[in-house]
Design an enzyme around this catalytic site. Structure first.
Site, PDB file in Angstrom:
ATOM      1  N   HIS A  62      -5.904   4.387 151.502  1.00 41.80           N
ATOM      2  CA  HIS A  62      -4.378   5.272 151.783  1.00 41.80           C
ATOM      3  C   HIS A  62      -4.502   6.166 150.521  1.00 41.80           C
ATOM      4  O   HIS A  62      -4.238   7.322 150.660  1.00 41.80           O
ATOM      5  CB  HIS A  62      -3.437   4.072 151.311  1.00 41.80           C
ATOM      6  CG  HIS A  62      -2.163   4.676 151.313  1.00 41.80           C
ATOM      7  ND1 HIS A  62      -1.136   4.440 152.474  1.00 41.80           N
ATOM      8  CD2 HIS A  62      -1.506   5.493 150.493  1.00 41.80           C
ATOM      9  CE1 HIS A  62      -0.024   5.057 152.228  1.00 41.80           C
ATOM     10  NE2 HIS A  62      -0.227   6.003 150.951  1.00 41.80           N
TER      11      HIS A  62
ATOM     12  N   CYS B 217       4.523   4.412 152.254  1.00 40.12           N
ATOM     13  CA  CYS B 217       4.012   5.463 151.250  1.00 40.12           C
ATOM     14  C   CYS B 217       5.156   6.062 150.594  1.00 40.12           C
ATOM     15  O   CYS B 217       6.255   6.170 151.079  1.00 40.12           O
ATOM     16  CB  CYS B 217       3.481   6.626 152.067  1.00 40.12           C
ATOM     17  SG  CYS B 217       2.798   7.805 151.249  1.00 40.12           S
TER      18      CYS B 217
ATOM     19  N   HIS C 256      -4.998  10.465 150.917  1.00 43.58           N
ATOM     20  CA  HIS C 256      -3.930  11.489 149.954  1.00 43.58           C
ATOM     21  C   HIS C 256      -5.032  12.741 149.469  1.00 43.58           C
ATOM     22  O   HIS C 256      -4.535  13.662 149.556  1.00 43.58           O
ATOM     23  CB  HIS C 256      -3.223  10.726 149.125  1.00 43.58           C
ATOM     24  CG  HIS C 256      -2.033  10.152 149.438  1.00 43.58           C
ATOM     25  ND1 HIS C 256      -0.992  10.906 149.999  1.00 43.58           N
ATOM     26  CD2 HIS C 256      -1.584   8.939 149.083  1.00 43.58           C
ATOM     27  CE1 HIS C 256       0.107  10.129 150.077  1.00 43.58           C
ATOM     28  NE2 HIS C 256      -0.252   8.875 149.836  1.00 43.58           N
TER      29      HIS C 256
HETATM   30  O1  K1U Z   1       0.435   5.821 147.924  1.00 39.44           O
HETATM   31  C1  K1U Z   1       1.349   5.654 147.891  1.00 39.44           C
HETATM   32  O2  K1U Z   1       2.366   6.108 148.697  1.00 39.44           O
HETATM   33  C2  K1U Z   1       1.824   4.079 147.460  1.00 39.44           C
HETATM   34  C3  K1U Z   1       2.013   3.177 148.394  1.00 39.44           C
HETATM   35  C4  K1U Z   1       0.587   2.333 148.538  1.00 39.44           C
HETATM   36  C5  K1U Z   1       0.359   1.519 149.702  1.00 39.44           C
HETATM   37  C6  K1U Z   1       1.255   0.636 150.082  1.00 39.44           C
HETATM   38  C7  K1U Z   1       1.077  -0.230 151.253  1.00 39.44           C
HETATM   39  C8  K1U Z   1      -0.278  -0.292 151.823  1.00 39.44           C
HETATM   40  C9  K1U Z   1      -1.187   0.688 151.240  1.00 39.44           C
HETATM   41  C10 K1U Z   1      -1.029   1.774 150.189  1.00 39.44           C
HETATM   42  C11 K1U Z   1       3.007   2.182 148.065  1.00 39.44           C
HETATM   43  O3  K1U Z   1       2.836   1.667 146.880  1.00 39.44           O
HETATM   44  S1  K1U Z   1       4.523   1.697 148.899  1.00 39.44           S
HETATM   45  C12 K1U Z   1       5.261   0.679 148.010  1.00 39.44           C
HETATM   46  C13 K1U Z   1       4.768  -0.819 148.126  1.00 39.44           C
HETATM   47  O4  K1U Z   1       3.690  -1.278 148.891  1.00 39.44           O
HETATM   48  C14 K1U Z   1       5.021  -1.638 147.163  1.00 39.44           C
HETATM   49  C15 K1U Z   1       6.235  -1.696 146.400  1.00 39.44           C
HETATM   50  C16 K1U Z   1       6.592  -2.664 145.260  1.00 39.44           C
HETATM   51  C17 K1U Z   1       5.882  -3.820 145.428  1.00 39.44           C
HETATM   52  C18 K1U Z   1       4.831  -4.177 145.961  1.00 39.44           C
HETATM   53  C19 K1U Z   1       4.279  -3.026 147.139  1.00 39.44           C
HETATM   54 ZN    ZN Z   2       0.981   7.112 150.121  1.00 35.54          ZN
END
Ligand code: K1U
Ligand code: ZN
Length: 171
Positions: free
Chosen positions: A135, A93, A139
């Protein structure tokens, strides 16, 4: 378009329930576009409006992180209308930086909402897309993914971020 600051765990906006969007005004369109720019820059695969300090029900999800315009989903007032199965996968997250934990989520979901033109849209997602949609909708209800972890893990993570915030205040 502009980059917006991403709030970190501890900010009360992240644990509040967001309000529905009543009208898709220019401000809402601008916010959604800023969210897209912000999540691509982070980088991340999804972002919800409360993460940028706006308690409104808007999410963006883009598993391609800006590489494929067809992979970008902007949903206003999204609702998960169908789910299938349960899959455990790693989740992070942007508001809980540097923490990755395994979380159980539906393997398949259908999310329904409105696009920026006010048309009803449905996004069907499996695996990581299903996970990201759940996810982001969480939020909007003030639920961070750490709420899905054991009480012990959650408490250690919360303590870590409280310590960090206290250290930043005295620095
Ligand atoms: O909502 C958020 O905080 C974003 C989060 C979403 C998420 C990630 C993984 C599983 C479910 C939801 C993110 O994007 S964390 C970063 C991430 O996963 C990522 C970053 C760069 C490339 C690929 C993925
Ligand atoms: Zn998140």
């Amino acid at each position: 378009m502009a980059l917006r600051e991403i709030l970190i765990i501890g900010d009360p906006i992240l644990t509040a329930k967001s309000d529905p969007v009543e009208d898709i005004t220019d401000d809402i369109v601008c916010l959604a576009r800023d969210m897209v720019e912000t999540v691509h820059a982070a980088p991340g695969i999804g972002l919800a409006a409360p993460q940028v300090g706006v308690s409104k029900r808007i999410i963006v999800v883009d598993l391609s992180v800006g590489e494929d315009k067809d992979a970008l989903h902007i949903l206003i007032n999204p609702v998960i209308v169908a789910t299938e199965g349960q899959c455990v996968g790693e989740e992070g997250c942007l508001s809980v930086p540097d923490i990755k934990e395994k979380v159980a989520r539906p393997c398949r979901v259908v999310a329904r909402g409105f696009d920026l033109d006010g048309r009803t849209v449905e996004v069907e997602g499996e695996d990581l897309l299903a996970r990201a949609l759940c996810h982001e909708v969480d939020h909007l209800d003030g639920i961070l993914f750490i709420e899905k972890l054991s009480a012990l893990k959650r408490s250690l993570i919360k303590k870590k971020f409280k310590r960090k915030a206290a250290a930043a205040k005295t620095a």
